[in-house]
Design an enzyme around this catalytic site. Structure first.
Site, mmCIF file in Angstrom:
data_model
loop_
_atom_site.group_PDB
_atom_site.id
_atom_site.type_symbol
_atom_site.label_atom_id
_atom_site.label_comp_id
_atom_site.label_asym_id
_atom_site.label_seq_id
_atom_site.Cartn_x
_atom_site.Cartn_y
_atom_site.Cartn_z
ATOM 1 N N ASN A 1 -2.423 42.862 0.976
ATOM 2 C CA ASN A 1 -1.869 41.537 0.745
ATOM 3 C C ASN A 1 -0.536 41.302 1.436
ATOM 4 O O ASN A 1 -0.011 40.200 1.423
ATOM 5 C CB ASN A 1 -1.722 41.276 -0.754
ATOM 6 C CG ASN A 1 -3.070 41.062 -1.432
ATOM 7 O OD1 ASN A 1 -3.962 41.899 -1.334
ATOM 8 N ND2 ASN A 1 -3.235 39.931 -2.094
ATOM 9 N N ASP A 2 0.047 42.353 2.045
ATOM 10 C CA ASP A 2 1.305 42.164 2.775
ATOM 11 C C ASP A 2 1.132 42.405 4.269
ATOM 12 O O ASP A 2 2.065 42.785 4.961
ATOM 13 C CB ASP A 2 2.414 43.063 2.205
ATOM 14 C CG ASP A 2 1.922 44.482 1.950
ATOM 15 O OD1 ASP A 2 0.758 44.783 2.284
ATOM 16 O OD2 ASP A 2 2.702 45.287 1.419
ATOM 17 N N CYS A 8 -7.262 45.081 -10.075
ATOM 18 C CA CYS A 8 -6.417 46.222 -10.438
ATOM 19 C C CYS A 8 -7.178 47.538 -10.569
ATOM 20 O O CYS A 8 -6.723 48.575 -10.079
ATOM 21 C CB CYS A 8 -5.623 45.919 -11.701
ATOM 22 S SG CYS A 8 -6.612 45.699 -13.204
ATOM 23 N N ASP A 58 6.065 40.539 -16.824
ATOM 24 C CA ASP A 58 7.409 39.977 -17.021
ATOM 25 C C ASP A 58 8.005 39.609 -15.667
ATOM 26 O O ASP A 58 8.591 40.441 -14.984
ATOM 27 C CB ASP A 58 8.268 41.013 -17.751
ATOM 28 C CG ASP A 58 9.702 40.571 -17.911
ATOM 29 O OD1 ASP A 58 9.958 39.358 -17.873
ATOM 30 O OD2 ASP A 58 10.569 41.449 -18.072
ATOM 31 N N ASN A 106 13.394 40.191 -17.848
ATOM 32 C CA ASN A 106 14.310 40.195 -18.981
ATOM 33 C C ASN A 106 13.724 40.934 -20.179
ATOM 34 O O ASN A 106 14.214 40.830 -21.299
ATOM 35 C CB ASN A 106 14.696 38.765 -19.371
ATOM 36 C CG ASN A 106 13.515 37.955 -19.877
ATOM 37 O OD1 ASN A 106 12.355 38.406 -19.819
ATOM 38 N ND2 ASN A 106 13.778 36.752 -20.365
ATOM 39 N N ASP A 112 5.950 33.935 -17.043
ATOM 40 C CA ASP A 112 5.507 35.174 -17.674
ATOM 41 C C ASP A 112 4.079 35.007 -18.195
ATOM 42 O O ASP A 112 3.626 33.891 -18.488
ATOM 43 C CB ASP A 112 6.419 35.530 -18.853
ATOM 44 C CG ASP A 112 7.811 35.936 -18.408
ATOM 45 O OD1 ASP A 112 7.995 36.170 -17.204
ATOM 46 O OD2 ASP A 112 8.701 36.025 -19.263
ATOM 47 N N HIS A 118 -4.577 45.917 -17.653
ATOM 48 C CA HIS A 118 -4.120 46.276 -16.315
ATOM 49 C C HIS A 118 -4.357 47.774 -16.130
ATOM 50 O O HIS A 118 -4.287 48.540 -17.094
ATOM 51 C CB HIS A 118 -2.643 45.941 -16.126
ATOM 52 C CG HIS A 118 -2.133 46.186 -14.737
ATOM 53 N ND1 HIS A 118 -2.790 45.710 -13.622
ATOM 54 C CD2 HIS A 118 -1.058 46.876 -14.273
ATOM 55 C CE1 HIS A 118 -2.130 46.085 -12.537
ATOM 56 N NE2 HIS A 118 -1.082 46.795 -12.899
ATOM 57 N N ASP A 177 1.675 52.033 -8.807
ATOM 58 C CA ASP A 177 0.818 50.857 -9.012
ATOM 59 C C ASP A 177 0.540 50.203 -7.668
ATOM 60 O O ASP A 177 1.449 49.720 -6.999
ATOM 61 C CB ASP A 177 1.511 49.868 -9.951
ATOM 62 C CG ASP A 177 0.560 48.801 -10.475
ATOM 63 O OD1 ASP A 177 -0.515 48.593 -9.868
ATOM 64 O OD2 ASP A 177 0.882 48.159 -11.488
#
Length: 226
Positions: free
Chosen positions: A89-90, A136, A165, A169, A188, A194, A217
């Site tokens: 994906n990059d 995943c 998240d 935070n 969020d 996952h 991951d």
């Protein structure tokens, strides 16, 4: 097996499971209905050259080949390179393209994969273009294969009601108006589940208390330190 190696695992039963076992189970679904999916890792099925090519295609190698090769004895470094290369994906010639919404009719639905070997060999056959598609548990299954093939003990971890998240935070924020109606303004989220990996190696950079299972991951999310 060598006690002086960074990836030395003293327990023979664990070596049989996390290094030598070519078959496993991946737990998916949701907290009330957990499904066990069989997965064929096949880390000994003529994949070594594919895994070494994966290292050579990485952005790390392309940016500084000498530095990259000199660090390939470090499982921390190899784990980071492989976690980057499992997903495409990059735009780095990664193995799998992630997709979670829309139609899968023109390519493979992620739910139909049941092993890593066919994915890795298709990646090579297609001249190292990302295979479509992964999610995943597929990323984690393929990463487990590659790391075991390279000699790093690796396992899969499934987590249910998994918090995502976005703003870091340490809470999942939900917003409501004065009437108690939910406002769709937060980024969020909580996923049904996952799946990620843990690999076994020592951490001389952090100290002895941190030796053992290390989280990796390969699922593409937000970038971390680039």
């Amino acid at each position: 097996w060598f006690s002086g190696d960074d990836v030395y695992m003293s327990n023979e039963n664990e070596r049989q499971e996390y290094v030598l076992n070519e078959n496993g189970i991946i737990f998916v679904g949701n907290a009330r209905y957990i499904e066990a999916r069989g997965w064929y890792y096949g880390q000994f099925q003529d994949l070594l050259n594919i895994c070494l090519t994966m290292l050579d295609l990485s952005l790390y190698y392309r940016q500084d080949p000498a530095m990259d090769v000199s660090r390939r004895g470090d499982p921390k470094y190899v784990g980071r390179v492989i976690s980057s290369m499992i997903n495409g994906n990059d735009n780095d010639n990664g193995v799998l393209l992630g997709k979670w919404q829309g139609s899968f009719h023109s390519h493979e639905n992620p739910s139909r994969w049941d092993g890593s070997v066919v994915i890795l060999k298709k990646w090579r056959q297609d001249n190292y273009r990302p295979v479509q598609y992964g999610q995943c548990w597929v990323f984690a299954g393929v990463m487990c294969t590659v790391l075991r093939c390279l000699g790093i003990p690796t396992r899969l971890v499934s987590n249910f009601n998994s918090a995502h998240d976005v703003d870091r935070n340490l809470s999942i924020d939900k917003y409501y108006d004065s009437s108690g109606r939910s406002l769709n303004i937060g980024k969020d989220s909580t996923w049904d589940y996952h799946v990620w990996n843990e690999s076994w190696f020592i951490r001389p950079d952090l100290g002895r208390p941190y030796n053992g299972w290390q989280v990796l991951d390969a699922t593409p999310q937000e970038q971390s330190r680039g």
